[in-house]
Design a protein around this motif. Structure first.
Motif, PDB file in Angstrom:
ATOM      1  N   ALA A 149       0.796  -1.152   0.014  1.00 27.37           N
ATOM      2  CA  ALA A 149      -0.130   0.072  -0.012  1.00 27.37           C
ATOM      3  C   ALA A 149       1.115   1.368   0.001  1.00 27.37           C
ATOM      4  N   ARG A 150       1.842   1.224   0.687  1.00 34.03           N
ATOM      5  CA  ARG A 150       2.814   2.463   0.902  1.00 34.03           C
ATOM      6  C   ARG A 150       3.499   2.647  -0.466  1.00 34.03           C
ATOM      7  N   ILE A 151       3.819   1.704  -1.157  1.00 37.12           N
ATOM      8  CA  ILE A 151       4.367   1.933  -2.371  1.00 37.12           C
ATOM      9  C   ILE A 151       3.474   2.510  -3.523  1.00 37.12           C
ATOM     10  N   SER A 152       2.223   1.817  -3.620  1.00 37.02           N
ATOM     11  CA  SER A 152       1.178   2.323  -4.405  1.00 37.02           C
ATOM     12  C   SER A 152       0.821   3.957  -3.923  1.00 37.02           C
ATOM     13  N   GLU A 153       0.809   4.118  -2.687  1.00 34.22           N
ATOM     14  CA  GLU A 153       0.533   5.683  -2.354  1.00 34.22           C
ATOM     15  C   GLU A 153       1.677   6.577  -2.938  1.00 34.22           C
ATOM     16  N   ALA A 154       2.932   6.004  -2.683  1.00 37.16           N
ATOM     17  CA  ALA A 154       4.074   6.852  -3.223  1.00 37.16           C
ATOM     18  C   ALA A 154       3.963   7.282  -4.662  1.00 37.16           C
ATOM     19  N   ALA A 155       3.467   6.261  -5.415  1.00 35.34           N
ATOM     20  CA  ALA A 155       3.047   6.536  -6.866  1.00 35.34           C
ATOM     21  C   ALA A 155       2.493   7.954  -7.145  1.00 35.34           C
ATOM     22  N   GLY A 156       1.732   8.263  -6.159  1.00 37.34           N
ATOM     23  CA  GLY A 156       0.986   9.614  -6.342  1.00 37.34           C
ATOM     24  C   GLY A 156      -0.271   9.483  -7.253  1.00 37.34           C
ATOM     25  N   ASN A 157      -0.736   8.400  -7.212  1.00 32.91           N
ATOM     26  CA  ASN A 157      -1.889   7.950  -8.273  1.00 32.91           C
ATOM     27  C   ASN A 157      -3.055   7.671  -7.437  1.00 32.91           C
ATOM     28  N   GLU A 158      -3.960   8.304  -6.795  1.00 35.24           N
ATOM     29  CA  GLU A 158      -4.969   7.875  -5.861  1.00 35.24           C
ATOM     30  C   GLU A 158      -5.938   6.990  -6.584  1.00 35.24           C
ATOM     31  N   LEU A 159      -6.216   6.937  -7.679  1.00 38.70           N
ATOM     32  CA  LEU A 159      -6.812   5.789  -8.530  1.00 38.70           C
ATOM     33  C   LEU A 159      -6.451   4.603  -8.201  1.00 38.70           C
ATOM     34  N   LEU A 160      -4.978   4.538  -8.428  1.00 34.66           N
ATOM     35  CA  LEU A 160      -4.257   3.091  -8.301  1.00 34.66           C
ATOM     36  C   LEU A 160      -4.488   2.573  -7.033  1.00 34.66           C
ATOM     37  N   THR A 161      -4.164   3.650  -5.751  1.00 34.89           N
ATOM     38  CA  THR A 161      -4.145   3.103  -4.669  1.00 34.89           C
ATOM     39  C   THR A 161      -5.821   2.744  -4.111  1.00 34.89           C
ATOM     40  N   GLY A 162      -6.669   3.515  -4.653  1.00 32.67           N
ATOM     41  CA  GLY A 162      -8.205   2.915  -4.510  1.00 32.67           C
ATOM     42  C   GLY A 162      -8.343   1.728  -5.002  1.00 32.67           C
ATOM     43  N   ILE A 163      -7.797   1.429  -6.276  1.00 33.27           N
ATOM     44  CA  ILE A 163      -8.272   0.212  -6.874  1.00 33.27           C
ATOM     45  C   ILE A 163      -7.696  -1.001  -5.951  1.00 33.27           C
ATOM     46  N   LEU A 164      -6.442  -0.874  -5.568  1.00 31.28           N
ATOM     47  CA  LEU A 164      -5.573  -1.891  -4.824  1.00 31.28           C
ATOM     48  C   LEU A 164      -6.412  -2.096  -3.574  1.00 31.28           C
ATOM     49  N   ALA A 165      -6.873  -1.000  -2.871  1.00 26.50           N
ATOM     50  CA  ALA A 165      -7.376  -1.061  -1.544  1.00 26.50           C
ATOM     51  C   ALA A 165      -8.746  -1.877  -1.533  1.00 26.50           C
ATOM     52  N   ARG A 166      -9.438  -1.542  -2.678  1.00 28.13           N
ATOM     53  CA  ARG A 166     -10.870  -2.045  -2.922  1.00 28.13           C
ATOM     54  C   ARG A 166     -10.607  -3.573  -3.160  1.00 28.13           C
ATOM     55  N   GLN A 167      -9.601  -4.111  -3.860  1.00 30.42           N
ATOM     56  CA  GLN A 167      -9.397  -5.585  -4.071  1.00 30.42           C
ATOM     57  C   GLN A 167      -9.281  -6.378  -2.620  1.00 30.42           C
ATOM     58  N   THR A 168      -8.851  -5.506  -1.697  1.00 29.44           N
ATOM     59  CA  THR A 168      -8.358  -6.557  -0.442  1.00 29.44           C
ATOM     60  C   THR A 168      -7.587  -7.758  -0.852  1.00 29.44           C
ATOM     61  N   ILE A 169      -6.613  -7.577  -1.741  1.00 30.25           N
ATOM     62  CA  ILE A 169      -5.920  -8.669  -2.064  1.00 30.25           C
ATOM     63  C   ILE A 169      -5.045  -9.553  -0.980  1.00 30.25           C
ATOM     64  N   HIS A 170      -4.178  -8.911  -0.046  1.00 28.81           N
ATOM     65  CA  HIS A 170      -3.492  -9.419   0.573  1.00 28.81           C
ATOM     66  C   HIS A 170      -3.878 -10.408   1.623  1.00 28.81           C
ATOM     67  N   LEU A 171      -4.734  -9.844   2.430  1.00 29.79           N
ATOM     68  CA  LEU A 171      -5.256 -10.641   3.436  1.00 29.79           C
ATOM     69  C   LEU A 171      -6.079 -11.897   3.161  1.00 29.79           C
ATOM     70  N   ARG A 172      -6.926 -11.700   1.962  1.00 33.56           N
ATOM     71  CA  ARG A 172      -7.797 -12.932   1.295  1.00 33.56           C
ATOM     72  C   ARG A 172      -6.831 -14.037   0.760  1.00 33.56           C
ATOM     73  N   LEU A 173      -5.744 -13.573   0.160  1.00 34.17           N
ATOM     74  CA  LEU A 173      -4.674 -14.517  -0.252  1.00 34.17           C
ATOM     75  C   LEU A 173      -3.979 -15.395   0.937  1.00 34.17           C
ATOM     76  N   PHE A 174      -3.576 -14.509   1.890  1.00 33.03           N
ATOM     77  CA  PHE A 174      -3.015 -15.186   2.887  1.00 33.03           C
ATOM     78  C   PHE A 174      -3.698 -16.209   3.497  1.00 33.03           C
ATOM     79  N   ARG A 175      -5.097 -15.829   3.648  1.00 30.52           N
ATOM     80  CA  ARG A 175      -6.098 -16.494   4.242  1.00 30.52           C
ATOM     81  C   ARG A 175      -6.217 -17.923   3.758  1.00 30.52           C
TER      82      ARG A 175
END
Length: 226
Positions: A149-175
């Motif tokens: 998330a910090r890397i996507s935020e540093a890219a300065g693209n709010e749309l990119l950050t929002g897309i990744l956040a909405r996908q809730t990828i990490h915890l669902r994969l590790f689950r």
């Protein structure tokens, strides 16, 4: 499980804060003690944990934001279903489309202080955890989500950050299941990403992120979908 045992487990003392309730539920969701699709009743939790409904609802809203529970109309919550193979493939495809490009931008745009903070997070992930077993694995999953998330935020693209956040990828994969190789290999791949950031090398950062995502995809794919 013994007859009559509550599937949520027992707690030795009453919980008062939503953060405590969150950690309690998160560990049980990640370990699949709360099974995919299982109903989670607010009233039942309040009685079992000896707390009001307020910290429970706050914890469940947080877990809903992470894609680990889903709200049911007028009847509490349920644990999210496991990812299907199609959902898994689509998530991996999305990440490969946008995260390497985000890492490339971040290599140029991330302030030195933020690179240092990210490096500290990567180092903390490599340190032995005071927790054990599932708790340590869950903590790693949370830290991994923050790392990306910090890397996507540093890219300065709010749309990119929002897309990744909405996908809730990490915890669902590790689950999916506790898989030690996921943590061991990810640490090496994170270090390559950090080396590229330290050198302000956008090309290397993009390549390192792409390699990390491809290898993570292959690890999960081999373990859970073949």
């Amino acid at each position: 499980m013994k007859a009559g045992q509550n599937p949520l487990g027992a707690t030795s003392k009453p919980m008062r804060l939503s953060g405590e309730v969150y950690e309690f539920l998160l560990e049980r969701l990640m370990s699949l003690e709360i099974k995919p699709g299982e109903r989670i009743g607010v009233d039942a939790l309040a009685r079992m944990l000896d707390v009001s409904q307020t910290p429970i609802r706050e914890a469940l809203i947080r877990l809903e934001d992470q894609g680990l529970v889903a709200k049911l109309h007028l009847s509490g919550y349920r644990a999210a279903e496991q990812l299907t193979r199609r959902q898994f493939d689509e998530m991996c495809e999305l990440r490969l489309l946008i995260e390497p490009a985000g890492a490339s931008k971040a290599a140029w745009l991330m302030p030195d202080a933020d690179i240092s903070a990210l490096a500290a997070l990567a180092e903390a992930m490599a340190e032995p955890s005071s927790a054990a077993g599932q708790a340590a694995y869950t903590r790693f999953a949370e830290q991994d989500a923050v790392f990306h998330a910090r890397i996507s935020e540093a890219a300065g693209n709010e749309l990119l950050t929002g897309i990744l956040a909405r996908q809730t990828i990490h915890l669902r994969l590790f689950r999916l299941r506790r898989l030690p190789a996921v943590t061991q290999d990810a640490l090496v791949e994170h270090s390559r990403i950090m080396s590229a950031f330290a050198a302000r090398d956008a090309v290397a950062a993009e390549a390192a992120m792409r390699a990390h995502l491809e290898r993570a995809r292959d690890r999960f794919l081999k373990a859970f979908y073949t």
